[in-house]
Structures are given as structure tokens and as C-alpha cells.
Design a protein around this motif. Structure first.
Motif, mmCIF file in Angstrom:
data_model
loop_
_atom_site.group_PDB
_atom_site.id
_atom_site.type_symbol
_atom_site.label_atom_id
_atom_site.label_comp_id
_atom_site.label_asym_id
_atom_site.label_seq_id
_atom_site.Cartn_x
_atom_site.Cartn_y
_atom_site.Cartn_z
ATOM 1 N N ASN A 171 0.853 -1.178 0.000
ATOM 2 C CA ASN A 171 0.000 0.000 0.000
ATOM 3 C C ASN A 171 0.890 1.230 0.000
ATOM 4 O O ASN A 171 2.116 1.124 0.075
ATOM 5 C CB ASN A 171 -0.939 -0.005 1.213
ATOM 6 N N SER A 172 0.279 2.420 -0.111
ATOM 7 C CA SER A 172 1.072 3.637 -0.279
ATOM 8 C C SER A 172 1.970 3.911 0.921
ATOM 9 O O SER A 172 3.035 4.511 0.784
ATOM 10 C CB SER A 172 0.152 4.833 -0.524
ATOM 11 N N GLU A 173 1.565 3.452 2.124
ATOM 12 C CA GLU A 173 2.375 3.696 3.311
ATOM 13 C C GLU A 173 3.625 2.825 3.339
ATOM 14 O O GLU A 173 4.734 3.316 3.497
ATOM 15 C CB GLU A 173 1.555 3.463 4.587
ATOM 16 N N ASN A 174 3.455 1.509 3.176
ATOM 17 C CA ASN A 174 4.651 0.676 3.268
ATOM 18 C C ASN A 174 5.497 0.724 2.000
ATOM 19 O O ASN A 174 6.677 0.366 2.022
ATOM 20 C CB ASN A 174 4.297 -0.777 3.649
ATOM 21 N N ALA A 175 4.932 1.213 0.872
ATOM 22 C CA ALA A 175 5.728 1.377 -0.337
ATOM 23 C C ALA A 175 6.726 2.508 -0.192
ATOM 24 O O ALA A 175 7.748 2.552 -0.880
ATOM 25 C CB ALA A 175 4.818 1.634 -1.546
ATOM 26 N N ALA A 176 6.446 3.451 0.707
ATOM 27 C CA ALA A 176 7.325 4.608 0.879
ATOM 28 C C ALA A 176 8.592 4.266 1.662
ATOM 29 O O ALA A 176 9.530 5.052 1.684
ATOM 30 C CB ALA A 176 6.570 5.726 1.598
ATOM 31 N N ASN A 177 8.631 3.107 2.327
ATOM 32 C CA ASN A 177 9.791 2.628 3.070
ATOM 33 C C ASN A 177 10.111 3.453 4.322
ATOM 34 O O ASN A 177 10.959 3.068 5.112
ATOM 35 C CB ASN A 177 11.042 2.575 2.176
ATOM 36 N N PHE A 178 9.500 4.579 4.494
ATOM 37 C CA PHE A 178 9.738 5.413 5.673
ATOM 38 C C PHE A 178 8.450 6.146 5.988
ATOM 39 O O PHE A 178 7.892 6.826 5.142
ATOM 40 C CB PHE A 178 10.851 6.427 5.409
ATOM 41 N N ARG A 179 7.973 5.978 7.205
ATOM 42 C CA ARG A 179 6.745 6.649 7.599
ATOM 43 C C ARG A 179 6.725 6.792 9.103
ATOM 44 O O ARG A 179 6.881 5.812 9.820
ATOM 45 C CB ARG A 179 5.516 5.871 7.122
ATOM 46 N N ARG A 180 6.555 8.014 9.557
ATOM 47 C CA ARG A 180 6.475 8.277 10.990
ATOM 48 C C ARG A 180 5.010 8.477 11.363
ATOM 49 O O ARG A 180 4.281 9.180 10.669
ATOM 50 C CB ARG A 180 7.283 9.523 11.325
ATOM 51 N N VAL A 181 4.580 7.842 12.453
ATOM 52 C CA VAL A 181 3.211 7.994 12.914
ATOM 53 C C VAL A 181 3.210 8.917 14.131
ATOM 54 O O VAL A 181 3.773 8.585 15.172
ATOM 55 C CB VAL A 181 2.580 6.630 13.275
ATOM 56 N N PHE A 182 2.593 10.092 13.993
ATOM 57 C CA PHE A 182 2.486 11.040 15.089
ATOM 58 C C PHE A 182 1.197 10.801 15.872
ATOM 59 O O PHE A 182 0.183 10.414 15.305
ATOM 60 C CB PHE A 182 2.431 12.488 14.566
ATOM 61 N N SER A 183 1.242 11.078 17.165
ATOM 62 C CA SER A 183 0.002 11.268 17.903
ATOM 63 C C SER A 183 -0.425 12.713 17.684
ATOM 64 O O SER A 183 0.390 13.571 17.304
ATOM 65 C CB SER A 183 0.205 10.995 19.395
ATOM 66 N N SER A 184 -1.691 13.014 17.927
ATOM 67 C CA SER A 184 -2.151 14.390 17.737
ATOM 68 C C SER A 184 -1.457 15.342 18.700
ATOM 69 O O SER A 184 -1.110 16.474 18.336
ATOM 70 C CB SER A 184 -3.675 14.469 17.901
ATOM 71 N N SER A 185 -1.189 14.901 19.924
ATOM 72 C CA SER A 185 -0.505 15.766 20.890
ATOM 73 C C SER A 185 0.945 15.995 20.487
ATOM 74 O O SER A 185 1.484 17.101 20.656
ATOM 75 C CB SER A 185 -0.574 15.153 22.289
ATOM 76 N N GLU A 186 1.591 14.976 19.936
ATOM 77 C CA GLU A 186 2.975 15.123 19.487
ATOM 78 C C GLU A 186 3.059 16.120 18.331
ATOM 79 O O GLU A 186 3.982 16.945 18.284
ATOM 80 C CB GLU A 186 3.526 13.766 19.044
ATOM 81 N N LEU A 187 2.094 16.060 17.430
ATOM 82 C CA LEU A 187 2.103 16.991 16.301
ATOM 83 C C LEU A 187 1.940 18.435 16.789
ATOM 84 O O LEU A 187 2.625 19.344 16.302
ATOM 85 C CB LEU A 187 0.986 16.637 15.319
#
Length: 269
Positions: A171-187
Motif C-alpha cells: 500500500n502507499s504507506e509501506n511502499a514509501a519505506n519510511f513513515r512516521r506515525v504522530f500522535s495528535s498531541s505530538e504533532l
């Protein structure tokens, strides 16, 4: 489908580039974030004269800026294929007088006080240096400028099937090889730490929206698989799934969301 997942220019667009408009239309129907972002931007774009679409991808919001305003536009992306496609499209359609696409990362841009508005949609999880990207977008704004930052957050899920397929199928996320998942508070902490002031905050993809997103993602992964049986089911279910997804999106927008899987932040310099 494979090229779309890998963020490449699909072959069918090269001889018939105007089909890009239909691709964007399909995206607006099936991806809930586009409804929210376009609604907010439509009102604000009438007052701007220069816009930067940072991480423009296939130009969804670049085209929107050109259609909804008289502003000049700079669109940037690290994907040379999309940059070339957009420049050629605008040259052939006469939009090159106020629009240009450049191949560069957000961190590497050197703009200083040039833009009334910066649009950055679903890009921040993929940049290598989040802090530098935010600082660069802030520095690129005029004193009264605004950053329209949409970012996926949290990654709450609703169905086991989606979680299993997300880990198994491309899928588009794992095809990018790099993806950071933020929490809303972290953002929030990141943008405040970069010197921005949060003007407005809009959440999307609450519980109903997540169900809709997962349904459509499952269909998309079936269509992009190499299994003929799954591809056939994807084509059969595509139209009824789109109807269900729109109903779930409508139900999601009827809620007052304090959190979700996506957030649009309107940020002041």
C-alpha cells in the motif's frame, strides 16, 4: 494501481494528461480528508497572491489553487516524474505563466518571506527532518501568512481484516519505506516548538470515517494485488463500496471530533 501506490506517474496519464482531473475527482470522492481541506481552502484562497504547495505529489491541491484563485503557485516534490508531468501540463494549458513545479525536498527549499499561504497535505510523516521542514515552511511565509498543514495521526484501526491486509499487501504507506506515525498531541508540540501559533484545528477520520477509509483501502489493496480472484472482487465491490464510504464520511462529518486519524491545522507565523 501499482504505480499509484508507489507514487509514480501512471502510464495511462502520459498520452492523455487531462485524465488527471478525473483522478483528482475520484480521490475527492473516496478520501475524506479532501472534502475537509478543500472546504477550508476554498474560503481562504481568494485572499492570497502567492502559494507554495509543499510536497505536491500529483498536484491535487496545486490544481485546486489554480482553479480557485488568481494566485501564483510554486509546487515542490522530490518525485521528478510528477514535477515533469505538472510542468508539461501547465505549459500545454497556459498555466505556466503563474505556476511552476520544482524538484526539491521541503527541508532543502530556501524561500524567505515569499508566500501568503503554504499547503502541506499528508507529507510530514515522510520527510526525514520534521523540525527543519516546519522551520523552512514557517520562514517561507510572509508575516501574515498561514500554513495549512494536514497530517495523518494516531493510526487507530477498527477492523482486523484491514490490520492484517495493511501488514501483508503493498500500500502507499509501506511502499514509501519510511513513515512516521504522530500522535495528535505530538504533532501539536512539534508545530508549537517550530514557532507556529495554532489558529484553528479540524479533526477527521473519527470512528465512522475510519470504517470508510478501511473499506476503501481494502478494495484498493485487492485491486493492486497480483491475485486475479481478489482483483475481480475489488472490481465487483468498488462501486457499492464507494457509496458506503460516502455515507460513512457524511456520518463522520456530523460528529464533533476532538481526535481522529487525521488533523488539519491552520497555523500562523
Amino acid at each position: 494501481m501499482k504505480q499509484a501506490i508507489e507514487h509514480q506517474v501512471p502510464n495511462f496519464l502520459k498520452p492523455i494528461p487531462w485524465l488527471m482531473r478525473w483522478v483528482h475527482f475520484a480521490q475527492r470522492i473516496t478520501y475524506q480528508r479532501h472534502t475537509l481541506i478543500r472546504k477550508v481552502l476554498k474560503k481562504d484562497l481568494k485572499q492570497v497572491s502567492r502559494v507554495w504547495d509543499a510536497g505536491c505529489g500529483d498536484g491535487q491541491y496545486s490544481f485546486f489553487v489554480l482553479n480557485q484563485s488568481k494566485a501564483s503557485l510554486v509546487s515542490s516534490d522530490i518525485n521528478q516524474g510528477w514535477v515533469t508531468f505538472l510542468n508539461k501540463y501547465w505549459l500545454n494549458n497556459g498555466d505556466n505563466t503563474r505556476a511552476q513545479a520544482v524538484c526539491e525536498g521541503i527541508e532543502d527549499a530556501g524561500y524567505n518571506g515569499e508566500f501568503d499561504a503554504v499547503i502541506c497535505v499528508s507529507v510530514l510523516p515522510y520527510v526525514r527532518d520534521v523540525g527543519q521542514s516546519l522551520v523552512q515552511m514557517r520562514e517561507s511565509l510572509k508575516p501574515s501568512g498561514k500554513l495549512y498543514l494536514y497530517c495523518p495521526v494516531n493510526f487507530y484501526t477498527e477492523t482486523r481484516l484491514y490490520r492484517r491486509m495493511f501488514e501483508t499487501y503493498q500500500n502507499s504507506e509501506n511502499a514509501a519505506n519510511f513513515r512516521r506515525v504522530f500522535s495528535s498531541s505530538e504533532l501539536r508540540e512539534l508545530v508549537l516548538g517550530s514557532g507556529f501559533i495554532i489558529d484553528q484545528e479540524f479533526f477527521t477520520y473519527g470512528k465512522y470515517g475510519r470504517y470508510g477509509h478501511e473499506i476503501w483501502s481494502i478494495i484498493s489493496m485487492w485491486l493492486g494485488s497480483r491475485n486475479a480472484f481478489l482483483q475481480a472482487w475489488g472490481f465487483i465491490l468498488m462501486t457499492p463500496a464507494a457509496v458506503v464510504v460516502k455515507l460513512l464520511q457524511w456520518a463522520d462529518f456530523r460528529q464533533k471530533l476532538n481526535d481522529g486519524n487525521g488533523v488539519l491545522l491552520i497555523l500562523n507565523k
